[in-house]
Design a protein around this motif. Structure first.
Motif, PDB file in Angstrom:
ATOM      1  N   GLU A 259      -2.981   8.784   7.932  1.00 56.12           N
ATOM      2  CA  GLU A 259      -3.231   7.674   8.845  1.00 56.12           C
ATOM      3  C   GLU A 259      -2.142   7.564   9.904  1.00 56.12           C
ATOM      4  O   GLU A 259      -2.401   7.139  11.039  1.00 56.12           O
ATOM      5  CB  GLU A 259      -3.355   6.365   8.064  1.00 56.12           C
TER       6      GLU A 259
ATOM      7  N   LEU B 148      -0.886   0.802  12.798  1.00 54.34           N
ATOM      8  CA  LEU B 148      -0.075   0.624  11.595  1.00 54.34           C
ATOM      9  C   LEU B 148       1.295   0.038  11.906  1.00 54.34           C
ATOM     10  O   LEU B 148       1.868  -0.694  11.099  1.00 54.34           O
ATOM     11  CB  LEU B 148       0.103   1.970  10.875  1.00 54.34           C
TER      12      LEU B 148
ATOM     13  N   PRO C 222       2.055  -1.850   6.079  1.00 55.83           N
ATOM     14  CA  PRO C 222       1.490  -0.915   5.097  1.00 55.83           C
ATOM     15  C   PRO C 222       2.080   0.485   5.201  1.00 55.83           C
ATOM     16  O   PRO C 222       2.152   1.067   6.286  1.00 55.83           O
ATOM     17  CB  PRO C 222       0.005  -0.900   5.485  1.00 55.83           C
TER      18      PRO C 222
ATOM     19  N   HIS D 111      -4.450  -1.849   5.560  1.00 58.40           N
ATOM     20  CA  HIS D 111      -3.740  -0.802   6.298  1.00 58.40           C
ATOM     21  C   HIS D 111      -3.762  -1.051   7.808  1.00 58.40           C
ATOM     22  O   HIS D 111      -4.014  -0.144   8.607  1.00 58.40           O
ATOM     23  CB  HIS D 111      -4.332   0.592   6.001  1.00 58.40           C
TER      24      HIS D 111
ATOM     25  N   SER E 203       0.553   3.004   3.688  1.00 60.78           N
ATOM     26  CA  SER E 203      -0.733   3.654   3.968  1.00 60.78           C
ATOM     27  C   SER E 203      -0.759   5.104   3.489  1.00 60.78           C
ATOM     28  O   SER E 203       0.131   5.561   2.782  1.00 60.78           O
ATOM     29  CB  SER E 203      -1.062   3.570   5.465  1.00 60.78           C
ATOM     30  N   TYR E 204      -1.807   5.820   3.892  1.00 65.50           N
ATOM     31  CA  TYR E 204      -1.945   7.232   3.557  1.00 65.50           C
ATOM     32  C   TYR E 204      -1.224   8.069   4.615  1.00 65.50           C
ATOM     33  O   TYR E 204      -1.218   7.716   5.800  1.00 65.50           O
ATOM     34  CB  TYR E 204      -3.418   7.641   3.505  1.00 65.50           C
TER      35      TYR E 204
ATOM     36  N   ASP F 237       0.826  -1.210   0.000  1.00 69.38           N
ATOM     37  CA  ASP F 237       0.000   0.000   0.000  1.00 69.38           C
ATOM     38  C   ASP F 237       0.861   1.261   0.000  1.00 69.38           C
ATOM     39  O   ASP F 237       0.742   2.127   0.874  1.00 69.38           O
ATOM     40  CB  ASP F 237      -0.945  -0.023   1.201  1.00 69.38           C
TER      41      ASP F 237
END
Length: 473
Positions: free
Chosen positions: A374, A382, A368, A352, A370-371, A58
């Protein structure tokens, strides 16, 4: 954690590549000049006998912060190593190409399998090929284009035996709703819309007839490509009839989607309770569940696959060698080796959530990227790792620094190292040989939770953060 990876022997993983670790609340960003290598690089000045293997999923390099983090990884510390990229890089083919080329410039081996974002057909830049102006007609054509791009960039999308030895095994996959077998949240508790009303995949992907993302047909079609594109029969033949290393090497498989429903929190813990209907595929599990024992003596995995071709998603397999070849391959000590089950780790992504959990002999890991938001809103779910050992934590990465000129040489947290050099010794005995092993079991919030607590899928009492709408899980 009780794990099939644990053993009575003492395993000391060599801390040759990490300055900071999960659980240490110190910054992961340090500035060094081009003439002054980082501590990590100094420790890596010697040539390794085999590659370490890192993994992340991701990546979402549509976000400048994420792409900057990828580019900020050392240009010299990983030149002998491998990395697994577990999908969801970008729907934009030009961003995907830039990201893949970034990693092939830093790692000796790069492995990739596409995620859902990579196959979006209607997003920005997603319908254009990288080499010309031809448009992809649908997501299946785009998948072919993504695999062609990987070949052009020198990225591996098929099983490969690395020195060490360890098998790295990509698994193509897609999600299907029937993967979710646990009870739904009742409407009187919470009104939860169906995935096709909430998930972008159903709007941004386009599949050729008769495929439909409302049933298992897309998942089945992508799984079948493991046989046609991924040369799965050849891989299985190597496990059964190959060289001694091919037959006994541990397996590190990976997919973007989940192979087991147990790898996501229960519905009562999720902000969107129907998420489990769009995260996994039973086809993945059928394909990987026997890899730890297929071809080994005392195992019925080979016969099981022969009796049930669907186990590996194959329409048929080639004849598995003959007696003469088997006799030639067997060494005097092979009888003992073939009684043991191969160690097997499966890396996944998509949800995620940091994860490290062993279920029925297979260890499942997620790290991940991730964004960016996050890591500010819910870093605890995470992070994956152990203090003083392997880990992945971007919660304190200086994203402002990363947003600047990458030529400034900003060193940041590393990808998760899952296969590393270790010093092996007998229990209570002297230090023995140095070899490569999967890293020790790691902590992650949700997998730790399920290590201590059984799943209660019939429990419909929503978590406090779901009731309150706070995105901090």
């Amino acid at each position: 954690r009780a794990s099939s990876m644990a053993s009575p022997r003492v395993v000391h993983h060599v801390a040759r590549h990490r300055d900071s670790h999960v659980g240490h609340r110190t910054s992961h960003v340090s500035r060094v000049t081009a003439d002054q290598p980082s501590t990590s690089e100094c420790a890596m000045s010697g040539t390794a006998s085999a590659p370490r293997v890192f993994c992340i999923s991701d990546l979402h390099t549509d976000f400048p912060e994420n792409l900057a983090w990828c580019k900020s990884l050392s240009d010299t510390a990983y030149l002998d190593d491998a990395i697994i990229l577990g999908g969801d890089v970008s729907d934009d083919m030009s961003v995907l190409e830039e990201t893949l080329n970034t990693f092939t410039g830093k790692f000796k081996y790069v492995f990739f399998t596409p995620g859902n974002h990579d196959l979006w057909h209607k997003g920005k830049g997603s319908t254009k090929r990288t080499s010309d102006d031809t448009e992809y007609m649908d997501s299946m054509q785009k998948l072919t284009g993504v695999l062609d791009l990987c070949a052009t960039c020198g990225v591996h999308t098929k099983p490969k035996l690395l020195p060490g030895p360890v098998w790295v095994v990509p698994v193509l996959s897609w999600h299907h709703a029937s993967f979710d077998f646990e009870p739904d949240i009742p409407t009187e508790v919470k009104d939860v819309p169906p995935p096709e009303k909430m998930m972008s995949d159903f709007r941004l992907c386009k599949w050729p007839e008769p495929l439909s993302d409302l049933d298992e047909s897309v998942a089945g079609a992508l799984d079948a490509m493991n046989d046609t594109h991924g040369a799965w029969a050849s891989f299985l033949d190597s496990l059964e009839n190959g060289t001694r290393e091919e037959r006994t090497a541990p397996v590190l498989s990976f997919s973007h989607f989940l192979p087991r429903l147990e790898l996501i929190p229960e519905k009562r813990f999720l902000f969107y309770a129907n998420l489990p209907k769009a995260v996994g595929s039973d086809y993945i599990f059928r394909r990987i569940e026997g890899l730890g024992s297929v071809g080994l003596r005392g195992s019925d995995a080979s016969q099981k696959r022969s009796d049930d071709d669907d186990l590996q998603g194959s329409e048929g397999s080639q004849k598995r060698g003959d007696d003469a070849k088997e006799a030639e391959n067997l060494k005097p000590d092979d009888d003992q080796l073939q009684q043991r089950k191969r160690k097997h780790v499966h890396v996944f992504g998509h949800t995620h959530f940091g994860w490290d959990q062993t279920i029925e002999g297979i260890r499942y890991v997620q790290a991940p990227v991730s964004y960016p938001h996050e890591w500010t809103q819910r870093p605890g779910s995470l992070i994956v790792g152990v203090p003083g050992g392997s880990g992945f934590d971007l919660s304190e990465v200086n994203t402002d620094a990363l947003g600047g000129d990458c030529d400034d040489v900003v060193r940041v947290a590393e990808p998760l190292c899952i296969w590393d050099e270790a010093v092996i010794s007998s229990k209570g005995g002297p230090v023995g040989e140095i070899k490569f092993e999967f890293v020790q079991d790691m902590h992650a919030r949700w997998s730790d939770f399920y290590e201590a607590n059984p799943r209660e899928p019939d429990n419909m009492e929503l978590a406090w953060w779901v009731k309150g709408g706070r995105k901090t899980s």
